[in-house]
Every structure is written in structure tokens, then in C-alpha cells.
Design a protein around this motif. Structure first.
Motif, PDB file in Angstrom:
ATOM      1  N   ILE A   1       0.861  -1.190   0.000  1.00 27.89           N
ATOM      2  CA  ILE A   1       0.000   0.000   0.000  1.00 27.89           C
ATOM      3  C   ILE A   1       0.898   1.240   0.000  1.00 27.89           C
ATOM      4  N   SER A   2       0.695   2.096  -0.994  1.00 30.54           N
ATOM      5  CA  SER A   2       1.499   3.309  -1.131  1.00 30.54           C
ATOM      6  C   SER A   2       0.589   4.526  -1.117  1.00 30.54           C
ATOM      7  N   VAL A   3       1.104   5.620  -0.551  1.00 31.98           N
ATOM      8  CA  VAL A   3       0.395   6.898  -0.552  1.00 31.98           C
ATOM      9  C   VAL A   3       1.197   7.869  -1.403  1.00 31.98           C
ATOM     10  N   LEU A   4       0.554   8.462  -2.415  1.00 29.54           N
ATOM     11  CA  LEU A   4       1.210   9.436  -3.278  1.00 29.54           C
ATOM     12  C   LEU A   4       0.832  10.851  -2.844  1.00 29.54           C
ATOM     13  N   ASP A   5       1.819  11.733  -2.849  1.00 22.81           N
ATOM     14  CA  ASP A   5       1.626  13.112  -2.400  1.00 22.81           C
ATOM     15  C   ASP A   5       1.012  13.944  -3.525  1.00 22.81           C
ATOM     16  N   HIS A   6      -0.282  13.703  -3.754  1.00 23.61           N
ATOM     17  CA  HIS A   6      -1.008  14.398  -4.810  1.00 23.61           C
ATOM     18  C   HIS A   6      -2.436  14.636  -4.329  1.00 23.61           C
ATOM     19  N   ASP A   7      -3.042  15.740  -4.768  1.00 24.20           N
ATOM     20  CA  ASP A   7      -4.349  16.111  -4.224  1.00 24.20           C
ATOM     21  C   ASP A   7      -5.527  15.442  -4.918  1.00 24.20           C
ATOM     22  N   LEU A   8      -5.284  14.483  -5.813  1.00 28.50           N
ATOM     23  CA  LEU A   8      -6.392  13.708  -6.353  1.00 28.50           C
ATOM     24  C   LEU A   8      -7.121  12.978  -5.229  1.00 28.50           C
ATOM     25  N   VAL A   9      -8.431  13.012  -5.258  1.00 30.94           N
ATOM     26  CA  VAL A   9      -9.226  12.247  -4.304  1.00 30.94           C
ATOM     27  C   VAL A   9      -9.469  10.895  -4.959  1.00 30.94           C
ATOM     28  N   ASN A  10      -8.557   9.981  -4.742  1.00 28.45           N
ATOM     29  CA  ASN A  10      -8.531   8.772  -5.564  1.00 28.45           C
ATOM     30  C   ASN A  10      -7.831   7.644  -4.827  1.00 28.45           C
ATOM     31  N   ALA A  11      -8.158   6.433  -5.208  1.00 22.28           N
ATOM     32  CA  ALA A  11      -7.454   5.236  -4.746  1.00 22.28           C
ATOM     33  C   ALA A  11      -7.738   4.150  -5.761  1.00 22.28           C
ATOM     34  N   PHE A  12      -6.771   3.281  -6.009  1.00 26.62           N
ATOM     35  CA  PHE A  12      -7.003   2.183  -6.942  1.00 26.62           C
ATOM     36  C   PHE A  12      -6.012   1.060  -6.678  1.00 26.62           C
ATOM     37  N   ALA A  13      -6.380  -0.122  -7.160  1.00 27.57           N
ATOM     38  CA  ALA A  13      -5.514  -1.303  -7.064  1.00 27.57           C
ATOM     39  C   ALA A  13      -4.818  -1.520  -8.393  1.00 27.57           C
ATOM     40  N   MET A  14      -3.601  -2.092  -8.344  1.00 29.19           N
ATOM     41  CA  MET A  14      -2.802  -2.323  -9.539  1.00 29.19           C
ATOM     42  C   MET A  14      -2.443  -3.795  -9.640  1.00 29.19           C
ATOM     43  N   PRO A  15      -2.054  -4.255 -10.829  1.00 33.97           N
ATOM     44  CA  PRO A  15      -1.598  -5.644 -10.954  1.00 33.97           C
ATOM     45  C   PRO A  15      -0.440  -5.925 -10.004  1.00 33.97           C
ATOM     46  N   GLY A  16      -0.410  -7.113  -9.453  1.00 29.55           N
ATOM     47  CA  GLY A  16       0.689  -7.505  -8.574  1.00 29.55           C
ATOM     48  C   GLY A  16       0.497  -7.145  -7.120  1.00 29.55           C
ATOM     49  N   GLY A  17      -0.672  -6.593  -6.751  1.00 28.43           N
ATOM     50  CA  GLY A  17      -0.964  -6.365  -5.346  1.00 28.43           C
ATOM     51  C   GLY A  17      -0.578  -5.018  -4.804  1.00 28.43           C
ATOM     52  N   ARG A  18      -0.296  -4.042  -5.655  1.00 30.33           N
ATOM     53  CA  ARG A  18      -0.012  -2.691  -5.169  1.00 30.33           C
ATOM     54  C   ARG A  18      -1.310  -1.894  -5.136  1.00 30.33           C
ATOM     55  N   ILE A  19      -1.567  -1.239  -4.001  1.00 31.24           N
ATOM     56  CA  ILE A  19      -2.717  -0.352  -3.859  1.00 31.24           C
ATOM     57  C   ILE A  19      -2.206   1.062  -3.639  1.00 31.24           C
ATOM     58  N   VAL A  20      -2.755   2.001  -4.395  1.00 35.98           N
ATOM     59  CA  VAL A  20      -2.328   3.395  -4.325  1.00 35.98           C
ATOM     60  C   VAL A  20      -3.447   4.228  -3.711  1.00 35.98           C
ATOM     61  N   ILE A  21      -3.089   5.016  -2.716  1.00 35.26           N
ATOM     62  CA  ILE A  21      -4.003   5.985  -2.106  1.00 35.26           C
ATOM     63  C   ILE A  21      -3.376   7.362  -2.276  1.00 35.26           C
ATOM     64  N   PHE A  22      -4.163   8.334  -2.695  1.00 36.26           N
ATOM     65  CA  PHE A  22      -3.646   9.679  -2.855  1.00 36.26           C
ATOM     66  C   PHE A  22      -3.887  10.501  -1.592  1.00 36.26           C
ATOM     67  N   ARG A  23      -2.971  11.445  -1.360  1.00 37.35           N
ATOM     68  CA  ARG A  23      -3.103  12.339  -0.210  1.00 37.35           C
ATOM     69  C   ARG A  23      -4.453  13.044  -0.228  1.00 37.35           C
ATOM     70  N   GLY A  24      -4.954  13.395  -1.406  1.00 37.13           N
ATOM     71  CA  GLY A  24      -6.236  14.071  -1.501  1.00 37.13           C
ATOM     72  C   GLY A  24      -7.362  13.287  -0.857  1.00 37.13           C
ATOM     73  N   LEU A  25      -7.319  11.972  -0.945  1.00 33.58           N
ATOM     74  CA  LEU A  25      -8.350  11.152  -0.310  1.00 33.58           C
ATOM     75  C   LEU A  25      -8.240  11.234   1.206  1.00 33.58           C
ATOM     76  N   LEU A  26      -7.010  11.200   1.729  1.00 35.06           N
ATOM     77  CA  LEU A  26      -6.821  11.320   3.176  1.00 35.06           C
ATOM     78  C   LEU A  26      -7.285  12.690   3.666  1.00 35.06           C
ATOM     79  N   ASP A  27      -7.023  13.732   2.872  1.00 37.15           N
ATOM     80  CA  ASP A  27      -7.466  15.070   3.253  1.00 37.15           C
ATOM     81  C   ASP A  27      -8.987  15.164   3.270  1.00 37.15           C
ATOM     82  N   GLU A  28      -9.634  14.478   2.334  1.00 35.61           N
ATOM     83  CA  GLU A  28     -11.078  14.605   2.182  1.00 35.61           C
ATOM     84  C   GLU A  28     -11.849  13.751   3.185  1.00 35.61           C
ATOM     85  N   ALA A  29     -11.251  12.655   3.629  1.00 36.50           N
ATOM     86  CA  ALA A  29     -11.952  11.744   4.537  1.00 36.50           C
ATOM     87  C   ALA A  29     -12.189  12.413   5.882  1.00 36.50           C
ATOM     88  N   ASP A  30     -13.362  12.144   6.474  1.00 36.96           N
ATOM     89  CA  ASP A  30     -13.684  12.702   7.782  1.00 36.96           C
ATOM     90  C   ASP A  30     -13.402  11.715   8.908  1.00 36.96           C
TER      91      ASP A  30
END
Length: 407
Positions: free
Chosen positions: A193-222
Motif C-alpha cells: 500500500i502506497s500513498v502518493l503526495d497528490h491532491d487527487l481524491v482517488n485510490a485504486f488497485a494495480m496488478p501484482g498487489g499494489r494499492i495506491v491511495i492519494f493524499r487528496g483522499l486522506l485530506d477529504e476523509a472525515d
């Protein structure tokens, strides 16, 4: 070719269409014909109405002629005077032979289009679903890693890859959340699981078991529960190997189109896959499957399944259809049904007494919000279970984020 001198002659190159030999011949221009005098004494007359110029001739100083009804023979005329006279007086030079068997050609064309559509929309997905079960994990991981780096570069504004957030306390909080969800036994391979320093409110899974969460999603979550719900959904995609199936479908489609149009390369697949993941849109069945898995996983972990639906619902109300995390979620069919399914799972979990302690304590939630080293952790709301306090409306003045959630 009225007005052309009968005795006007020059030399040209002639190919009879039967042999590969080029003959140097004398051509004599008459008002109604072009006579070709071959070295052996033979003579061929091409009538003025039969003369045709081959299309797409770049050199206007010469003229490549053929004869109607004898498309293989060629006469290359370089004498500028004869070329000028022919272009001016031979009225049928640009005439093209009529297309024969139009119905058959149209039928074959439609058949070819239907075949390509069948391959891309039916055979490729079926083969992708079959191959996904046999693709070595190392191959999936290599594809996922390459695509991850491409995404980091694609989202950059200054040609420097977007940073991966590695705040130690934030990583510890993220690991604690992953452990609480406990998806390990269901996974086909370990998850990163990786967090990218970008303001996209986004998260997705990738081939091989990598999951990406963007900083924007963490900022937006309550609440941390909202992040856990999104993470559970992406884990559902990993369990179903949906990103790998999507990558194989994309590679197959690009391969088929590349064979047709001559533009295929492995880098093209990675580039298209990166864009596909950022704007991930899996099939309705894949989305429903990931939702169902997330509901069950959250319930088993003692967390509120409703967090998956209410997060999207709240953002849809805040940002509307065109912006924010809910924009992508709204692009999937039956959004209302999916939100209702999350709320129904919440009711079942509450009835069964399955809701337990918060996924993170207040300090861990602040650490996760500050994983990228910014100031987001300072105004982080206290983590809760989302029933009484976990889904407050966004605070006044909080800026909107553009983006979408993948899968």
C-alpha cells in the motif's frame, strides 16, 4: 489530344507488366494516341482515352502512365514537353476504373469490422479472465511496478515523479489499518500500500498487489473508517485480480489494434494502463464483487460497512456530479443501489453486534493524515465509527479536491 504534333517524339522507359525488364523505348505523340516503339521493332498503341496516370506522383516533372484494362504495364515519361501536353490534353488521365463487386467488398468490410469487434469485446475479455488465473505473480508485480512509476511521472507537473509519502508514524498507522482488516488469507499475493503526495481524491488497485491511495483522499476523509472502507474495496479488487484482468484485456485490445494499424509496443500498454488505472472503471460485476467483499471484510473486522457508501454519498452532495471522489463513483451504474447495499450491510452488522472499536485512535489518525509531511494532521477529525460522529459535513473553508476514485 487535339493539336498535338503527329511527329513529336521522345524516349521513355517501358515495363510490359509481364517481365521485370525495363525497356528504353521511343514514344510518338499523335492527336488520338501514344505510340510505343520497342527496341525489337514492335509497336504498341495506347489510345488517348485509355491513358491513365498513376496517383500520388510526387515528381511533377515526370509522368507514370498505365493503360485502362492493362493495369500492370507502365510507361515512365520524363520529357517535359510530352508530360505538359499529356497533362493538358489527355482528359482521362485522372479517371479511375469503376469499383466492381461493391456488394461483396462491403460485405467483406462489415465482416472484418465485426470480427475485430468480436475479438476485442468478446474473445479478449474471455482470454484475459482465463489467463489472469495463470499469470505468474512475478509478472503481475513487474507490470504493476512499471505502471506505478509511469503514474508517478504522469501526475508530475515539473517532470519530477510525484513523491511517495513515507512518514514513519503514518506508515505505522496504515499498517495497523491493514492488519485490522485482515485480508491476508484471501489475497493471491502480498499487498503493498502506497500513498502518493497528490491532491487527487482517488485510490485504486494495480496488478501484482499494489494499492495506491492519494493524499487528496486522506485530506477529504472525515474519519479513518472512511479510508478503511475504500481500502477494503480496493482489497476486493486485488482478491478478484480485477486489475490484472483489466491489464490483460487492455494489452489484448492494443495488440489487436496494433496489428491492424502497425503501432504496438509494450510501452504503449503501460502508458494506457496508467491512464486506465487513474480513471479506473471496472465492469459492474467487478465493482459489485469488490463492494460485497468490502462489506464482509469490514463487518468481520468490526468496522462499519456503511462507511463505503456514506463517504461517496457525502462527497457527491458536496461536489456534485462533475467533481470529487463521487464523480467516478457516479459513473458506475446503479450508484444508489450500491450505497443502499452498504447501508444494508451496516444494519446487519449492527443487528449482529459486530461493530467494535475504531480502526485507529486519534493519534494514529492524525499520523496517517500527516503521512506526507503536510499540515493535514492538524485539523484531522477524531476517528470514530461513523454512526454518531464519523461522517460530519466538510468543515467551512475546506477546499474542494478534483479527482476520482479508481475501482
Amino acid at each position: 489530344m487535339t493539336g498535338t504534333p503527329v511527329t513529336y517524339s521522345a524516349f521513355a522507359d517501358f515495363l510490359d507488366g509481364e517481365t521485370a525488364r525495363v525497356e528504353r523505348v521511343e514514344v510518338v505523340l499523335a492527336p488520338d494516341r501514344l505510340s510505343i516503339h520497342r527496341p525489337g521493332g514492335g509497336r504498341i498503341d495506347w489510345l488517348a482515352d485509355e491513358l491513365r496516370a498513376l496517383p500520388d506522383q510526387a515528381d511533377r516533372r515526370s509522368l507514370v502512365l498505365t493503360r485502362a484494362g492493362d493495369q500492370l504495364a507502365r510507361l515512365v515519361v520524363t520529357d517535359e514537353a510530352i508530360v505538359a501536353l499529356l497533362r493538358r490534353n489527355a482528359g482521362h488521365l485522372g479517371k479511375r476504373p469503376p469499383v466492381e463487386n461493391k456488394g461483396r467488398i462491403l460485405g467483406w468490410g462489415l465482416g472484418a469490422v465485426a470480427s475485430v469487434a468480436l475479438i476485442i469485446f468478446v474473445l479478449v475479455p474471455v482470454m484475459a479472465n482465463q489467463l489472469a488465473a495463470y499469470l505468474p505473480p512475478s509478472g503481475e508485480k513487474a507490470l504493476g511496478d512499471a505502471t506505478y512509476e509511469r503514474i508517478r511521472m504522469a501526475l508530475s507537473s515539473d517532470m519530477v515523479p510525484v513523491d511517495t509519502c513515507e512518514g514513519p508514524e503514518g506508515l505505522a498507522a496504515l499498517a495497523s489499518m491493514e492488519a485490522r482488516l485482515g485480508a491476508g488469507p484471501d489475497l493471491p499475493y502480498p499487498v503493498t500500500i502506497s500513498v502518493l503526495d497528490h491532491d487527487l481524491v482517488n485510490a485504486f488497485a494495480m496488478p501484482g498487489g499494489r494499492i495506491v491511495i492519494f493524499r487528496g483522499l486522506l485530506d477529504e476523509a472525515d474519519s479513518a473508517e472512511e479510508v478503511a472502507a475504500v481500502l477494503a474495496h480496493e482489497l476486493g479488487h486485488v482478491v478478484g485480480r480485477d486489475p490484472t484482468r483489466d491489464a490483460l484485456r487492455l494489452a489484448g485490445s492494443v495488440g489487436v489494434l496494433g496489428l491492424l494499424f502497425g503501432d504496438f509496443a509494450g510501452g504503449t500498454v503501460v502508458l494506457l494502463l496508467a491512464n486506465q488505472l487513474i480513471n479506473a472503471q471496472y465492469s459492474q460485476s467487478a465493482e459489485a464483487g469488490a463492494d460485497d467483499y468490502a462489506h464482509a471484510l469490514l463487518t468481520e473486522a468490526g468496522l462499519p460497512p456503511s462507511a463505503l457508501g456514506t463517504f461517496f454519498e457525502r462527497l457527491l452532495e458536496e461536489h456534485g456530479d462533475a467533481e470529487g471522489l463521487a464523480a467516478h463513483f457516479a459513473s458506475h451504474p446503479q450508484m444508489a443501489a450500491r450505497i443502499e447495499a452498504a447501508l444494508a450491510a451496516q444494519g446487519a452488522a449492527e443487528t449482529a453486534g459486530r461493530i467494535g472499536a475504531p480502526v485507529l485512535n486519534a493519534a494514529e489518525w492524525r499520523a496517517l493524515r500527516g503521512i506526507c509531511g503536510g499540515s493535514a494532521a492538524e485539523d484531522a477529525p477524531e476517528s470514530g465509527m461513523g454512526v454518531d460522529r464519523g461522517f460530519e459535513r466538510p468543515k467551512p473553508g475546506r477546499p474542494k479536491k478534483d479527482g476520482s476514485i479508481g475501482g
